[in-house]
Design an enzyme around this catalytic site. Sequence first.
Site, PDB file in Angstrom:
ATOM      1  N   ASP A  24       0.700  -1.085   0.019  1.00  0.00           N
ATOM      2  CA  ASP A  24       0.155   0.143   0.073  1.00  0.00           C
ATOM      3  C   ASP A  24       0.949   1.383  -0.052  1.00  0.00           C
ATOM      4  O   ASP A  24       2.104   1.070   0.196  1.00  0.00           O
ATOM      5  CB  ASP A  24      -0.907  -0.033   1.213  1.00  0.00           C
ATOM      6  CG  ASP A  24      -1.978  -0.928   1.181  1.00  0.00           C
ATOM      7  OD1 ASP A  24      -2.508  -1.617  -0.174  1.00  0.00           O
ATOM      8  OD2 ASP A  24      -2.546  -1.396   2.065  1.00  0.00           O
ATOM      9  N   LYS A  84      -3.299   3.711  -3.026  1.00  0.00           N
ATOM     10  CA  LYS A  84      -4.014   4.915  -3.309  1.00  0.00           C
ATOM     11  C   LYS A  84      -3.114   6.115  -3.270  1.00  0.00           C
ATOM     12  O   LYS A  84      -2.648   6.307  -2.043  1.00  0.00           O
ATOM     13  CB  LYS A  84      -5.370   5.122  -2.498  1.00  0.00           C
ATOM     14  CG  LYS A  84      -6.224   6.335  -3.079  1.00  0.00           C
ATOM     15  CD  LYS A  84      -7.500   6.500  -2.295  1.00  0.00           C
ATOM     16  CE  LYS A  84      -7.340   6.863  -0.995  1.00  0.00           C
ATOM     17  NZ  LYS A  84      -8.489   7.153  -0.469  1.00  0.00           N
ATOM     18  N   MET A  93      -7.943   8.762   9.588  1.00  0.00           N
ATOM     19  CA  MET A  93      -8.420   9.124   8.076  1.00  0.00           C
ATOM     20  C   MET A  93      -9.680  10.434   8.522  1.00  0.00           C
ATOM     21  O   MET A  93     -10.765  10.342   7.922  1.00  0.00           O
ATOM     22  CB  MET A  93      -8.958   8.032   7.661  1.00  0.00           C
ATOM     23  CG  MET A  93      -7.943   7.023   7.077  1.00  0.00           C
ATOM     24  SD  MET A  93      -8.554   5.454   6.566  1.00  0.00           S
ATOM     25  CE  MET A  93      -9.238   4.625   8.213  1.00  0.00           C
TER      26      MET A  93
END
Length: 260
Positions: free
Chosen positions: A39, A60, A173
């Site tokens: 990741d 991402k 997040m």
Amino acid sequence: MQTNKNSKLTLIGAGPGDPELLTIKAAKALAEADVILYDALVNKEILSFAPTAEQIFVGKRKGCYAYQQDQINELIVSRALSHGHVVRLKGGDPFVFGRGAEEMEYAANFGIETELVPGISSSLAVPALQNIPVTKRGASESFWVITGTTKDHKLSKDVRLAAQSTATVVILMGMSKLNEIVNEFKMNDRSDTPVAIIQNGTCYDEEIVVGTVDDIAQRVGYSAISNPAVIIIGEVVNHRKIMKQFNHQKMIEEFQSLSF
């Protein structure tokens, strides 16, 4: 699709960023891997533990996905059946907002052996390395770890519940929801509660902003701090200031003891 007798999935937590916080067991598993799926939050230095493995970025960056989750699941299975040992390398711990359980279950449905190697979660390590404990006698008896954004891209309802408690609240997040988060605490008369926001925790480019529920959004606006960041809300944030004062006093005493 037939199962390769050597097919295996190992989910590994890469830790919060500093490669020295990788566990010994994780390093050993990486050395045995045939394929690494990693990741964006994984420090690339960690990939050096698997020099001969195929390394595929599946994370991402800047809002763009290299692979969607369904594609990652399929890639895990296809590589395990064709290559053997697949390591799914995730930042922090795979079972803390890492979707590790979903990937493990998907692989197991194809008869693939699965294993988990836990990692040090950023929810604990990032504040700790800034001298912010998540619990402290007389200040906090418990702590919450909450995702700031749900799969529906909304603020978790647990934030409202956490704001009603005296527990330390750690939010991952959550930067895009910062104004909503502080409003939940303000509605519970928590405006004076200390807040710390730490970006790129444990890494060389770590940044921190400290304030209160009342002014943290404004302080963040004056800074360049953004994702990935950990938000810590609670009286335990004050421990950082206490330790800085001790360290400052120690430096003064050491300087005064020098003879010229």
